[in-house]
Design an enzyme around this catalytic site. Structure first.
Site, PDB file in Angstrom:
ATOM      1  N   LYS A   1      11.115  19.341   6.067  1.00 55.57           N
ATOM      2  CA  LYS A   1      12.083  18.280   6.327  1.00 55.57           C
ATOM      3  C   LYS A   1      11.330  17.152   6.997  1.00 55.57           C
ATOM      4  O   LYS A   1      10.637  17.376   7.996  1.00 55.57           O
ATOM      5  CB  LYS A   1      13.144  18.838   7.312  1.00 55.57           C
ATOM      6  CG  LYS A   1      14.552  18.313   7.119  1.00 55.57           C
ATOM      7  CD  LYS A   1      15.477  18.922   8.158  1.00 55.57           C
ATOM      8  CE  LYS A   1      15.949  17.850   9.121  1.00 55.57           C
ATOM      9  NZ  LYS A   1      16.562  18.336  10.340  1.00 55.57           N
ATOM     10  N   ILE A   2      11.480  15.935   6.471  1.00 57.57           N
ATOM     11  CA  ILE A   2      10.695  14.825   7.037  1.00 57.57           C
ATOM     12  C   ILE A   2      11.234  14.436   8.415  1.00 57.57           C
ATOM     13  O   ILE A   2      12.387  14.728   8.758  1.00 57.57           O
ATOM     14  CB  ILE A   2      10.705  13.582   6.118  1.00 57.57           C
ATOM     15  CG1 ILE A   2      12.116  12.944   6.045  1.00 57.57           C
ATOM     16  CG2 ILE A   2      10.194  13.908   4.726  1.00 57.57           C
ATOM     17  CD1 ILE A   2      12.103  11.522   5.496  1.00 57.57           C
ATOM     18  N   HIS A   3      10.394  13.779   9.200  1.00 58.22           N
ATOM     19  CA  HIS A   3      10.855  13.134  10.424  1.00 58.22           C
ATOM     20  C   HIS A   3      11.705  11.946   9.977  1.00 58.22           C
ATOM     21  O   HIS A   3      11.264  11.169   9.116  1.00 58.22           O
ATOM     22  CB  HIS A   3       9.641  12.671  11.240  1.00 58.22           C
ATOM     23  CG  HIS A   3       9.990  12.058  12.566  1.00 58.22           C
ATOM     24  ND1 HIS A   3      10.572  10.815  12.677  1.00 58.22           N
ATOM     25  CD2 HIS A   3       9.825  12.511  13.834  1.00 58.22           C
ATOM     26  CE1 HIS A   3      10.759  10.531  13.956  1.00 58.22           C
ATOM     27  NE2 HIS A   3      10.318  11.552  14.678  1.00 58.22           N
TER      28      HIS A   3
ATOM     29  N   HIS B   1       0.848  -1.191   0.000  1.00 62.94           N
ATOM     30  CA  HIS B   1       0.000   0.000   0.000  1.00 62.94           C
ATOM     31  C   HIS B   1       0.887   1.245   0.000  1.00 62.94           C
ATOM     32  O   HIS B   1       1.891   1.293   0.692  1.00 62.94           O
ATOM     33  CB  HIS B   1      -0.886  -0.031   1.252  1.00 62.94           C
ATOM     34  CG  HIS B   1      -2.051   0.911   1.193  1.00 62.94           C
ATOM     35  ND1 HIS B   1      -1.921   2.276   1.258  1.00 62.94           N
ATOM     36  CD2 HIS B   1      -3.371   0.669   1.084  1.00 62.94           C
ATOM     37  CE1 HIS B   1      -3.124   2.830   1.185  1.00 62.94           C
ATOM     38  NE2 HIS B   1      -4.026   1.877   1.080  1.00 62.94           N
TER      39      HIS B   1
ATOM     40  N   ALA C   1       9.720   8.619  11.023  1.00 61.53           N
ATOM     41  CA  ALA C   1       8.249   8.594  10.936  1.00 61.53           C
ATOM     42  C   ALA C   1       7.721   9.304   9.695  1.00 61.53           C
ATOM     43  O   ALA C   1       6.520   9.271   9.416  1.00 61.53           O
ATOM     44  CB  ALA C   1       7.630   9.216  12.183  1.00 61.53           C
TER      45      ALA C   1
END
Lengths: 298, 298
Positions: B166-168, B82, B171
């Site tokens: 900015k991504i974690h 997914h 997560a």
């Protein structure tokens, strides 16, 4: 779990809005009582009120409303298309949650006793509260209507369960009892011919060979130029709503008459509508747990 | 009237039962929160949870679950069929009762703000909460998936609604928003010819000229020797269930194929079924207040 009872008193006033509000007033804003709905029908000249709540609180509030109706309604002047025998015509108690039918019967008996003692209205116990088989069916009790009740009560077989064998001069007679949830359901036919509604009602009702949990009769609605098959579905878990509807449609064909639609008077349990939707959509593996709101009511 | 919201957070963990239980744990036994259902899919490697209850209580409990998922899931190691972009991938809030869409949007914004402030996860608002048209559709936001998000966020058009570009690191990114209840609804056709299901799906879905709130596609069910038109009804108040059903029936006739029935996957709001029953019975003057249980949930 809290006990919850539903009560659906029917009063013989469907036109005078001021009187209607006064009858409903004691059911508003009371601790433990929730007024769910009230609907006045001008043709029937009848008011159907639905309250729900804690049994003792509901009983007391309904008795107050009956007092108001007794003061405001004179049955000698009442005209309407629905059968009736009293200012407060009928008062059913329906166990909804945490409550047995036995407890609902007990509540109906207490109410009946108070109605007689407070207002001098003779009361018949009906449905599950009936003291004789011929008093189970409201139609049998009400036969003769207000105008015929004085005579009827002289018959020892028709001595009221509470009160004397004499009607209240203006408020007549009242039926009180416990029963299963009932759906008041009317189907509109595109004709003014009452005989057709009558013939269809006969086909569909239990008493003359039809479906086990259907009571039915014909009604004229002249203002709309139609007639109705008016029904009580007395156990929708066994005689489904859609089955009654389709059967009326089927019989109407015989007379070349169209079914225009239908209407629910008062309230309907969710399960009856869900079952109807499931039938028409051919739903597989459907049950009430699939309804989002079911989880909210546990 | 009590406000009731539904929330269906999707987490990127569908295999490790111990982790799944820990993520769900904050949603159990909380005052004002009811855990209705949770389903883990191994192929998708995804967990879908359904909770319902009082808006503030649901929000707080869901934020706790997001915290647990943030600690337990490392998206750098996540594989599944997914599409996904975050440990907590998407969090829809659905107004169920006594609550406007506007209030659900507000709730989603509060949740998004806290998720950023507490966990340092950038959040996109989506569906009804979207701040730009291209953020309404989750698929558009999620395009590129977790692996492509670092790059995508550098584009000023894809600056998150809450948080920095900015991504974690483990997560990723989360989408939070308000939407209408969605009904997963499949209709069974008496044929093994997938092309027929495909043609009917094309007629009925919005994207190729059909009904505004229908997404549809064809599915083969070889074990049963049938095919399905599988649908998402994204706003049943505007595109009614019965309308989708009758339209599929109508198109199926063209191919001489019978509709065998249908099925609801997951939960369905009471109103969608009541509306369906009202259509087939031709109910006049019907509304949800006529349902007995409506009064019990206030």
């Amino acid at each position: 779990m809290a006990k919850i009872v539903e009560c659906v008193p029917n009063f013989s006033e469907g036109r005078d809005l001021e009187k209607i509000e006064k009858i409903v007033e004691p059911l508003r804003g009371k601790e433990g009582v929730k007024l769910l709905n009230y609907e006045a029908d001008k043709d029937y000249n009848r008011l159907v009120v639905t309250v729900i709540g804690e049994p003792g609180a509901v009983k007391n509030a309904v008795i107050q409303s009956i007092g108001v109706a007794t003061n405001l309604i004179d049955m000698n002047k009442h005209r309407g298309q629905h059968s009736r025998m009293g200012a407060t015509d009928v008062v059913p108690f329906i166990p909804i949650k945490g409550m047995s039918m036995e407890e609902a019967i007990q509540l109906s008996r207490e109410t009946a006793k108070e109605v007689w003692e407070k207002y001098n209205i003779p009361v018949f116990l009906y449905e599950k509260s009936a003291t004789k088989p011929e008093r189970e069916n409201l139609a049998t009790i009400r036969k003769g209507q207000f105008e015929g009740m004085s005579e009827k009560l002289k018959d020892p077989n028709w001595k009221p369960d509470f009160g004397e064998s004499k009607i209240h001069p203006t408020a007549g007679v009242t039926a009180i009892g416990a029963r299963m949830p009932l759906i008041a359901y009317n189907i509109n036919l595109d004709t003014t011919n009452i005989e057709i509604a009558n013939k269809i009602a006969k086909c569909i009702r239990h008493s003359s060979g039809g479906l086990r949990f259907v009571k039915a009769g014909p009604v004229e609605i002249p203002e709309k130029g139609i007639v109705q098959v008016t029904m009580n579905l007395t156990d929708y878990t066994k005689t489904a709503m859609y089955r009654a509807f389709e059967m009326v449609k089927m019989e109407a064909k015989r007379y070349g008459v169209n079914v225009l639609g239908s209407e629910i008077v008062g309230l309907v349990p969710m399960e009856a509508l869900a079952d109807t939707a499931a039938y028409y959509l051919g739903l597989e593996n459907f049950n009430m747990d699939k309804i989002l709101e079911s989880g909210l009511m546990e």
